[in-house]
Design an enzyme around this catalytic site. Structure first.
Site, PDB file in Angstrom:
ATOM      1  N   PRO A  83      52.997  37.247  35.422  1.00  0.00           N
ATOM      2  CA  PRO A  83      52.720  38.668  35.038  1.00  0.00           C
ATOM      3  C   PRO A  83      51.536  39.407  35.724  1.00  0.00           C
ATOM      4  O   PRO A  83      50.315  38.865  35.546  1.00  0.00           O
ATOM      5  CB  PRO A  83      52.821  38.863  33.595  1.00  0.00           C
ATOM      6  CG  PRO A  83      52.489  37.510  33.151  1.00  0.00           C
ATOM      7  CD  PRO A  83      52.910  36.642  34.304  1.00  0.00           C
ATOM      8  N   ASN A  84      51.804  40.665  36.388  1.00  0.00           N
ATOM      9  CA  ASN A  84      50.733  41.669  36.860  1.00  0.00           C
ATOM     10  C   ASN A  84      50.182  41.180  38.059  1.00  0.00           C
ATOM     11  O   ASN A  84      49.193  41.618  38.559  1.00  0.00           O
ATOM     12  CB  ASN A  84      49.609  41.609  35.646  1.00  0.00           C
ATOM     13  CG  ASN A  84      50.193  42.441  34.406  1.00  0.00           C
ATOM     14  OD1 ASN A  84      50.696  43.499  34.666  1.00  0.00           O
ATOM     15  ND2 ASN A  84      50.004  41.943  33.232  1.00  0.00           N
ATOM     16  N   ARG A  97      44.836  45.892  41.331  1.00  0.00           N
ATOM     17  CA  ARG A  97      44.445  45.558  39.939  1.00  0.00           C
ATOM     18  C   ARG A  97      42.883  45.226  39.947  1.00  0.00           C
ATOM     19  O   ARG A  97      42.563  43.960  40.440  1.00  0.00           O
ATOM     20  CB  ARG A  97      45.577  44.527  39.466  1.00  0.00           C
ATOM     21  CG  ARG A  97      45.210  43.963  37.941  1.00  0.00           C
ATOM     22  CD  ARG A  97      45.879  42.688  37.602  1.00  0.00           C
ATOM     23  NE  ARG A  97      45.518  42.310  36.529  1.00  0.00           N
ATOM     24  CZ  ARG A  97      45.946  41.066  36.153  1.00  0.00           C
ATOM     25  NH1 ARG A  97      46.487  40.236  36.918  1.00  0.00           N
ATOM     26  NH2 ARG A  97      45.724  40.616  34.891  1.00  0.00           N
ATOM     27  N   TYR A 131      39.891  40.344  40.604  1.00  0.00           N
ATOM     28  CA  TYR A 131      41.043  39.771  41.305  1.00  0.00           C
ATOM     29  C   TYR A 131      41.029  39.937  42.719  1.00  0.00           C
ATOM     30  O   TYR A 131      41.992  39.184  43.607  1.00  0.00           O
ATOM     31  CB  TYR A 131      42.365  40.162  40.707  1.00  0.00           C
ATOM     32  CG  TYR A 131      42.387  39.732  39.266  1.00  0.00           C
ATOM     33  CD1 TYR A 131      42.694  38.737  38.604  1.00  0.00           C
ATOM     34  CD2 TYR A 131      42.345  40.988  38.318  1.00  0.00           C
ATOM     35  CE1 TYR A 131      42.523  38.479  37.345  1.00  0.00           C
ATOM     36  CE2 TYR A 131      42.555  40.776  37.011  1.00  0.00           C
ATOM     37  CZ  TYR A 131      42.875  39.709  36.512  1.00  0.00           C
ATOM     38  OH  TYR A 131      42.766  39.061  35.052  1.00  0.00           O
ATOM     39  N   ASN A 180      50.186  30.043  38.878  1.00  0.00           N
ATOM     40  CA  ASN A 180      49.280  31.140  38.414  1.00  0.00           C
ATOM     41  C   ASN A 180      50.113  31.716  37.485  1.00  0.00           C
ATOM     42  O   ASN A 180      50.591  32.906  37.795  1.00  0.00           O
ATOM     43  CB  ASN A 180      48.446  31.952  39.394  1.00  0.00           C
ATOM     44  CG  ASN A 180      47.295  32.981  38.504  1.00  0.00           C
ATOM     45  OD1 ASN A 180      47.457  33.156  37.239  1.00  0.00           O
ATOM     46  ND2 ASN A 180      46.712  33.614  39.293  1.00  0.00           N
ATOM     47  N   ALA A 231      48.622  35.963  32.424  1.00  0.00           N
ATOM     48  CA  ALA A 231      48.411  35.990  31.063  1.00  0.00           C
ATOM     49  C   ALA A 231      49.244  34.951  30.026  1.00  0.00           C
ATOM     50  O   ALA A 231      48.748  34.689  29.027  1.00  0.00           O
ATOM     51  CB  ALA A 231      48.774  37.521  30.432  1.00  0.00           C
ATOM     52  N   GLU A 282      47.490  24.443  38.240  1.00  0.00           N
ATOM     53  CA  GLU A 282      46.982  25.456  37.514  1.00  0.00           C
ATOM     54  C   GLU A 282      46.172  26.157  38.281  1.00  0.00           C
ATOM     55  O   GLU A 282      44.808  25.617  38.612  1.00  0.00           O
ATOM     56  CB  GLU A 282      46.618  25.271  36.160  1.00  0.00           C
ATOM     57  CG  GLU A 282      46.318  26.655  35.218  1.00  0.00           C
ATOM     58  CD  GLU A 282      45.729  26.295  34.126  1.00  0.00           C
ATOM     59  OE1 GLU A 282      45.757  25.059  33.610  1.00  0.00           O
ATOM     60  OE2 GLU A 282      45.248  27.123  33.273  1.00  0.00           O
ATOM     61  N   HIS A 315      43.704  30.092  38.767  1.00  0.00           N
ATOM     62  CA  HIS A 315      43.427  31.434  38.607  1.00  0.00           C
ATOM     63  C   HIS A 315      42.297  31.911  39.323  1.00  0.00           C
ATOM     64  O   HIS A 315      41.466  31.324  39.605  1.00  0.00           O
ATOM     65  CB  HIS A 315      42.763  31.373  37.022  1.00  0.00           C
ATOM     66  CG  HIS A 315      43.710  30.791  36.049  1.00  0.00           C
ATOM     67  ND1 HIS A 315      44.651  31.544  35.461  1.00  0.00           N
ATOM     68  CD2 HIS A 315      43.556  29.766  35.401  1.00  0.00           C
ATOM     69  CE1 HIS A 315      45.453  30.769  34.759  1.00  0.00           C
ATOM     70  NE2 HIS A 315      44.849  29.681  34.596  1.00  0.00           N
ATOM     71  N   ARG A 352      34.918  34.990  30.888  1.00  0.00           N
ATOM     72  CA  ARG A 352      35.416  36.137  30.555  1.00  0.00           C
ATOM     73  C   ARG A 352      35.891  36.023  29.163  1.00  0.00           C
ATOM     74  O   ARG A 352      35.177  35.028  28.306  1.00  0.00           O
ATOM     75  CB  ARG A 352      36.774  36.208  31.322  1.00  0.00           C
ATOM     76  CG  ARG A 352      36.514  36.490  32.676  1.00  0.00           C
ATOM     77  CD  ARG A 352      37.761  36.577  33.884  1.00  0.00           C
ATOM     78  NE  ARG A 352      38.200  38.126  33.224  1.00  0.00           N
ATOM     79  CZ  ARG A 352      39.475  38.448  33.661  1.00  0.00           C
ATOM     80  NH1 ARG A 352      40.375  37.720  34.425  1.00  0.00           N
ATOM     81  NH2 ARG A 352      39.945  39.627  33.195  1.00  0.00           N
TER      82      ARG A 352
HETATM   83  C1  DHK Z   1      45.102  36.310  35.867  1.00  0.00           C
HETATM   84  C2  DHK Z   1      45.728  37.021  34.948  1.00  0.00           C
HETATM   85  O1  DHK Z   1      46.521  37.798  34.962  1.00  0.00           O
HETATM   86  C3  DHK Z   1      45.187  36.979  33.491  1.00  0.00           C
HETATM   87  O2  DHK Z   1      45.543  37.112  32.405  1.00  0.00           O
HETATM   88  C4  DHK Z   1      44.359  35.455  33.218  1.00  0.00           C
HETATM   89  C5  DHK Z   1      44.377  35.213  35.818  1.00  0.00           C
HETATM   90  C6  DHK Z   1      43.622  34.880  34.688  1.00  0.00           C
HETATM   91  C7  DHK Z   1      43.512  35.017  37.021  1.00  0.00           C
HETATM   92  O3  DHK Z   1      42.402  34.877  37.004  1.00  0.00           O
HETATM   93  O4  DHK Z   1      44.372  34.715  38.295  1.00  0.00           O
HETATM   94  O5  DHK Z   1      43.715  35.477  32.305  1.00  0.00           O
END
Ligand code: DHK
Length: 150
Positions: free
Chosen positions: A11-12, A19, A24, A75, A78, A99, A101, A108
């Protein structure tokens, strides 16, 4: 092609580029995916990319990977911090999963420090931005080639 890898984003992550770029990065997900497909092709690795904002769809994609992929770069966004269902899917399918990120989740908020994915991951890469996906591809290729287990 030697290996088939699924790059799966949760998500996102479809909002990358706009974003919180300070956290990111400035690249869009499409930029990152195009780079990873080319990176894989240079190494005779077939890369397939998918993204979903929906937990159940991510579970289904992980289940389907049993037939279509030798490894997963995940990834889970959340859902990393909440999803027993994604944990179970990785465990059930047994497809080696790294995994990733983009951000250093450990630097964080405390709610990002726990991962349901880590106990079932073959390895974890955090805080190295989009390069983390490339590193995960290299790690999976090595793992699949040598059957390495640690
Ligand atoms: C991406 C997200 O959307 C967050 O919810 C995670 C992760 C971290 C990232 O760092 O890629 O907490």
């Amino acid at each position: 092609m030697t290996h088939r890898l699924l790059i799966l984003n949760g998500p996102n992550l479809n909002m990358l580029g706009t974003r919180e770029p300070g956290t990111y990065g400035a690249q869009t997900l499409a930029d990152i995916e195009a780079d990873l497909i080319a990176y894989g092709a240079d190494r005779s690795i077939q890369i397939t990319c998918a993204q979903s904002n929906h937990e159940g769809e991510l579970v289904t994609l992980i289940q389907d990977a049993r037939e279509t992929a030798d490894g997963i770069v995940l990834n889970a966004g959340a859902y990393t911090h909440t999803s027993v269902a994604i944990h179970d899917a990785i465990r059930a399918t047994g497809v080696p999963t790294i995994e990733v990120h983009l951000s250093n989740v450990h630097a964080r908020e405390s709610f990002r420090h726990h991962s349901y994915i880590s106990p079932v991951a073959a390895g974890i890469i955090v805080g190295l931005g989009a390069n983390g996906y490339r590193l995960a591809i290299d790690a999976l290729a090595a793992l699949l080639t040598t059957e390495q287990t640690v």
